[in-house]
Scaffold this motif. Structure first.
Motif, PDB file in Angstrom:
ATOM      1  N   ALA A 258       0.835  -1.201   0.000  1.00  0.00           N
ATOM      2  CA  ALA A 258       0.000   0.000   0.000  1.00  0.00           C
ATOM      3  C   ALA A 258       0.870   1.251   0.000  1.00  0.00           C
ATOM      4  CB  ALA A 258      -0.919  -0.003   1.219  1.00  0.00           C
ATOM      5  N   GLY A 259       2.009   1.193   0.692  1.00  0.00           N
ATOM      6  CA  GLY A 259       2.939   2.316   0.697  1.00  0.00           C
ATOM      7  C   GLY A 259       3.529   2.577  -0.675  1.00  0.00           C
ATOM      8  N   LEU A 260       3.831   1.502  -1.415  1.00  0.00           N
ATOM      9  CA  LEU A 260       4.327   1.671  -2.777  1.00  0.00           C
ATOM     10  C   LEU A 260       3.267   2.312  -3.663  1.00  0.00           C
ATOM     11  CD1 LEU A 260       6.451   1.239  -4.979  1.00  0.00           C
ATOM     12  CD2 LEU A 260       5.520  -1.066  -5.297  1.00  0.00           C
ATOM     13  N   ALA A 261       2.024   1.866  -3.529  1.00  0.00           N
ATOM     14  CA  ALA A 261       0.940   2.464  -4.312  1.00  0.00           C
ATOM     15  C   ALA A 261       0.798   3.948  -3.981  1.00  0.00           C
ATOM     16  CB  ALA A 261      -0.368   1.725  -4.038  1.00  0.00           C
ATOM     17  N   ALA A 262       0.914   4.273  -2.687  1.00  0.00           N
ATOM     18  CA  ALA A 262       0.826   5.673  -2.276  1.00  0.00           C
ATOM     19  C   ALA A 262       1.979   6.476  -2.863  1.00  0.00           C
ATOM     20  CB  ALA A 262       0.822   5.766  -0.747  1.00  0.00           C
ATOM     21  N   TRP A 263       3.189   5.900  -2.847  1.00  0.00           N
ATOM     22  CA  TRP A 263       4.366   6.577  -3.416  1.00  0.00           C
ATOM     23  C   TRP A 263       4.157   6.842  -4.901  1.00  0.00           C
ATOM     24  CZ3 TRP A 263       8.951   8.012  -0.898  1.00  0.00           C
ATOM     25  CH2 TRP A 263       9.968   8.487  -1.741  1.00  0.00           C
ATOM     26  N   GLN A 264       3.645   5.850  -5.603  1.00  0.00           N
ATOM     27  CA  GLN A 264       3.432   5.997  -7.044  1.00  0.00           C
ATOM     28  C   GLN A 264       2.371   7.047  -7.365  1.00  0.00           C
ATOM     29  OE1 GLN A 264       2.620   1.864  -7.847  1.00  0.00           O
ATOM     30  NE2 GLN A 264       4.728   1.435  -8.457  1.00  0.00           N
ATOM     31  N   HIS A 265       1.538   7.375  -6.364  1.00  0.00           N
ATOM     32  CA  HIS A 265       0.528   8.428  -6.535  1.00  0.00           C
ATOM     33  C   HIS A 265       0.979   9.753  -5.908  1.00  0.00           C
ATOM     34  CE1 HIS A 265      -2.049   4.980  -7.572  1.00  0.00           C
ATOM     35  NE2 HIS A 265      -2.766   5.877  -8.240  1.00  0.00           N
ATOM     36  N   GLY A 266       2.262   9.860  -5.577  1.00  0.00           N
ATOM     37  CA  GLY A 266       2.810  11.136  -5.149  1.00  0.00           C
ATOM     38  C   GLY A 266       3.034  11.322  -3.664  1.00  0.00           C
ATOM     39  N   ALA A 267       2.610  10.377  -2.824  1.00  0.00           N
ATOM     40  CA  ALA A 267       2.821  10.510  -1.383  1.00  0.00           C
ATOM     41  C   ALA A 267       4.298  10.335  -1.053  1.00  0.00           C
ATOM     42  CB  ALA A 267       1.984   9.492  -0.623  1.00  0.00           C
ATOM     43  N   ARG A 268       4.790  11.130  -0.152  1.00  0.00           N
ATOM     44  CA  ARG A 268       6.185  11.032   0.254  1.00  0.00           C
ATOM     45  C   ARG A 268       6.344  10.917   1.771  1.00  0.00           C
ATOM     46  NH1 ARG A 268       6.256   9.672  -4.084  1.00  0.00           N
ATOM     47  NH2 ARG A 268       7.567  10.316  -5.842  1.00  0.00           N
ATOM     48  N   SER A 269       5.265  10.737   2.472  1.00  0.00           N
ATOM     49  CA  SER A 269       5.318  10.560   3.922  1.00  0.00           C
ATOM     50  C   SER A 269       4.086   9.801   4.371  1.00  0.00           C
ATOM     51  CB  SER A 269       5.400  11.919   4.633  1.00  0.00           C
ATOM     52  OG  SER A 269       4.239  12.699   4.357  1.00  0.00           O
ATOM     53  N   GLY A 270       4.075   9.420   5.635  1.00  0.00           N
ATOM     54  CA  GLY A 270       2.952   8.686   6.195  1.00  0.00           C
ATOM     55  C   GLY A 270       3.366   7.289   6.622  1.00  0.00           C
ATOM     56  N   ALA A 271       2.521   6.640   7.433  1.00  0.00           N
ATOM     57  CA  ALA A 271       2.852   5.339   8.013  1.00  0.00           C
ATOM     58  C   ALA A 271       3.108   4.278   6.952  1.00  0.00           C
ATOM     59  CB  ALA A 271       1.721   4.898   8.943  1.00  0.00           C
ATOM     60  N   LEU A 272       2.313   4.275   5.893  1.00  0.00           N
ATOM     61  CA  LEU A 272       2.470   3.250   4.865  1.00  0.00           C
ATOM     62  C   LEU A 272       3.739   3.468   4.047  1.00  0.00           C
ATOM     63  CD1 LEU A 272      -1.232   2.922   3.664  1.00  0.00           C
ATOM     64  CD2 LEU A 272      -0.007   1.507   5.327  1.00  0.00           C
ATOM     65  N   VAL A 273       4.045   4.715   3.722  1.00  0.00           N
ATOM     66  CA  VAL A 273       5.288   5.019   3.005  1.00  0.00           C
ATOM     67  C   VAL A 273       6.489   4.635   3.859  1.00  0.00           C
ATOM     68  CG1 VAL A 273       6.745   6.892   2.123  1.00  0.00           C
ATOM     69  CG2 VAL A 273       4.316   6.812   1.530  1.00  0.00           C
ATOM     70  N   ASP A 274       6.398   4.880   5.165  1.00  0.00           N
ATOM     71  CA  ASP A 274       7.491   4.501   6.065  1.00  0.00           C
ATOM     72  C   ASP A 274       7.714   2.993   6.061  1.00  0.00           C
ATOM     73  OD1 ASP A 274       7.839   7.140   6.750  1.00  0.00           O
ATOM     74  OD2 ASP A 274       6.777   6.992   8.668  1.00  0.00           O
ATOM     75  N   ARG A 275       6.632   2.221   5.984  1.00  0.00           N
ATOM     76  CA  ARG A 275       6.758   0.761   5.964  1.00  0.00           C
ATOM     77  C   ARG A 275       7.474   0.293   4.698  1.00  0.00           C
ATOM     78  NH1 ARG A 275       7.110  -2.838   7.494  1.00  0.00           N
ATOM     79  NH2 ARG A 275       5.394  -4.329   7.325  1.00  0.00           N
ATOM     80  N   LEU A 276       7.263   1.006   3.601  1.00  0.00           N
ATOM     81  CA  LEU A 276       7.971   0.690   2.367  1.00  0.00           C
ATOM     82  C   LEU A 276       9.435   1.100   2.460  1.00  0.00           C
ATOM     83  CD1 LEU A 276       8.016  -0.025  -0.753  1.00  0.00           C
ATOM     84  CD2 LEU A 276       7.543   2.416  -1.114  1.00  0.00           C
ATOM     85  N   ALA A 277       9.667   2.328   2.904  1.00  0.00           N
ATOM     86  CA  ALA A 277      11.008   2.907   2.871  1.00  0.00           C
ATOM     87  C   ALA A 277      11.938   2.310   3.914  1.00  0.00           C
ATOM     88  CB  ALA A 277      10.920   4.425   3.064  1.00  0.00           C
ATOM     89  N   ARG A 278      11.392   2.014   5.098  1.00  0.00           N
ATOM     90  CA  ARG A 278      12.238   1.540   6.193  1.00  0.00           C
ATOM     91  C   ARG A 278      11.623   0.323   6.870  1.00  0.00           C
ATOM     92  NH1 ARG A 278      16.275   5.662   9.026  1.00  0.00           N
ATOM     93  NH2 ARG A 278      16.834   6.885   7.175  1.00  0.00           N
ATOM     94  N   PRO A 279      11.655  -0.827   6.207  1.00  0.00           N
ATOM     95  CA  PRO A 279      11.139  -2.042   6.839  1.00  0.00           C
ATOM     96  C   PRO A 279      11.939  -2.379   8.090  1.00  0.00           C
ATOM     97  CG  PRO A 279      12.363  -2.568   4.841  1.00  0.00           C
ATOM     98  CD  PRO A 279      12.220  -1.085   4.867  1.00  0.00           C
ATOM     99  N   ALA A 280      11.262  -2.965   9.073  1.00  0.00           N
ATOM    100  CA  ALA A 280      11.903  -3.288  10.341  1.00  0.00           C
ATOM    101  C   ALA A 280      12.095  -4.798  10.445  1.00  0.00           C
ATOM    102  CB  ALA A 280      11.050  -2.786  11.509  1.00  0.00           C
ATOM    103  N   PRO A 281      13.317  -5.300  10.244  1.00  0.00           N
ATOM    104  CA  PRO A 281      13.546  -6.742  10.348  1.00  0.00           C
ATOM    105  C   PRO A 281      13.208  -7.247  11.756  1.00  0.00           C
ATOM    106  CG  PRO A 281      15.624  -5.541  10.226  1.00  0.00           C
ATOM    107  CD  PRO A 281      14.552  -4.555   9.937  1.00  0.00           C
ATOM    108  N   GLN A 282      12.474  -8.353  11.835  1.00  0.00           N
ATOM    109  CA  GLN A 282      11.951  -8.838  13.114  1.00  0.00           C
ATOM    110  C   GLN A 282      12.958  -9.777  13.784  1.00  0.00           C
ATOM    111  OE1 GLN A 282       7.922 -10.131  11.665  1.00  0.00           O
ATOM    112  NE2 GLN A 282       7.230  -8.485  13.021  1.00  0.00           N
ATOM    113  N   LEU A 283      14.098  -9.219  14.141  1.00  0.00           N
ATOM    114  CA  LEU A 283      15.189 -10.009  14.688  1.00  0.00           C
ATOM    115  C   LEU A 283      14.852 -10.596  16.055  1.00  0.00           C
ATOM    116  CD1 LEU A 283      17.965  -7.554  13.557  1.00  0.00           C
ATOM    117  CD2 LEU A 283      17.726  -9.910  12.750  1.00  0.00           C
ATOM    118  N   ALA A 284      14.266  -9.799  16.934  1.00  0.00           N
ATOM    119  CA  ALA A 284      13.927 -10.304  18.261  1.00  0.00           C
ATOM    120  C   ALA A 284      12.876 -11.401  18.171  1.00  0.00           C
ATOM    121  CB  ALA A 284      13.435  -9.159  19.153  1.00  0.00           C
ATOM    122  N   LEU A 285      11.904 -11.225  17.288  1.00  0.00           N
ATOM    123  CA  LEU A 285      10.880 -12.248  17.118  1.00  0.00           C
ATOM    124  C   LEU A 285      11.496 -13.537  16.586  1.00  0.00           C
ATOM    125  CD1 LEU A 285       7.962 -13.237  17.102  1.00  0.00           C
ATOM    126  CD2 LEU A 285       7.701 -12.195  14.839  1.00  0.00           C
TER     127      LEU A 285
END
Length: 312
Positions: A165-192
């Protein structure tokens, strides 16, 4: 600025020259490393190409973070603790400002995850980043894709579909927001990943799409199939506000880049915090999706495949 100046300025730092187990870091022909006694080494490598694995206009700091994150996610899926990384950069030009920001984003995640950059290479060419990571896991305790059994739960470590969803938002011009952050900076689940060791019977990180990666667990484990219950998929407020129901379903089932852990878990056993049971492994052949009435849901594609056409 030539390649040696770039390396010396941005990557040959005190933190990388002398970390735990590092006898020799960047600057020589190769690194010299000392693994922890009683542990096995776990290695992974990924290449990221502009406009294929990330938008070409993604900020350099996010590209740096992301290039390491997708590799650390592979270690998380094995239950491994990160130790060291190698980095190969292909750059169209020696842009010191871009490299400085890339190194900053890469370094932020490396520092927070305990991963030390110990060497690499820089060449001129189309923008591409290759990262090789090495982690450690106590001997015999690594998570594999191959242990799931019929009747076990299919579980996931968060909300799938947010990165797509973040990629779709980026392709429509969004450059910030929770979904864009999930695309740009994924959080590897190392502790899990470490928490799952000894309990989860199989594990994979969701990079190509939930259904595609679940298919890998089914194949490698030798079970006939798996069922995903559509109403059981968790939905965040940000995802609920994005797109229509059909788009959200496609993002959640087939969208890649979430880098959440997907794993087989004993039925009836409490799940780690933040994880969700979304289905179960079955004796019926194939990966199926069922709606609230138990009826099969048709899915256009299961996920990303580099050589089968389609895009992210």
């Amino acid at each position: 600025m030539d390649e040696f100046a770039l390396i010396n300025r941005f990557f040959r730092t005190a933190a990388n020259a002398a970390g735990p187990g590092v006898k020799l870091g960047p600057g020589d022909d190769a690194a010299i490393l000392s693994p922890t006694p009683g542990c096995e080494l776990v290695m992974s490598m990924d290449t990221l190409i502009a406009d294929r694995h990330f938008p070409a206009d993604l900020p350099a700091a996010d590209v740096g973070w992301r290039s390491l994150a997708v590799n650390l996610s592979d270690l998380a899926a094995m239950g491994a603790r990160p130790r060291w990384a190698l980095l190969s950069l292909s750059l169209p030009q020696a842009d010191a400002d871009w490299v400085a920001e890339f190194a900053r984003g890469f370094g932020e995640l490396a520092s927070s995850s305990g991963c030390v950059l110990v060497g690499g290479d820089t060449v001129r060419g189309p923008l591409a980043i290759t990262v090789q990571v090495t982690g450690e896991v106590p001997t015999g305790e690594a998570l594999l894709r191959s242990g799931a059994s019929v009747g076990e739960q299919v579980c996931i470590g968060g909300v799938p579909g947010e990165a797509a969803a973040g990629l779709a938002a980026w392709q429509h011009g969004a450059r910030s927001g929770a979904l864009v952050d999930r695309l740009a900076r994924p959080a590897p689940q190392l502790a899990l990943g470490e928490r799952l060791c000894g309990v989860a019977s199989a594990c994979i990180d969701v990079s190509d799409g939930l259904l595609a990666d679940l298919g890998h667990l089914v194949t490698e484990s030798g079970v006939a199939g798996a069922t995903v219950h559509l109403p059981a998929l968790p939905v965040s407020a940000a995802l609920a506000a994005a797109g229509d129901e059909a788009a959200r379903r496609a993002w959640q089932l087939s969208g890649g880049d979430d880098y959440l852990l997907l794993f087989a878990w004993p039925a009836g056993r409490p799940l780690p915090d933040g994880c969700h049971a979304i289905g179960h492994f079955t004796a019926d052949t194939g990966v199926r999706v069922l709606d609230a009435e138990g009826q099969p849901v048709e899915v256009a594609r299961s996920g990303w495949n580099h050589f089968a056409g389609g895009g992210q």
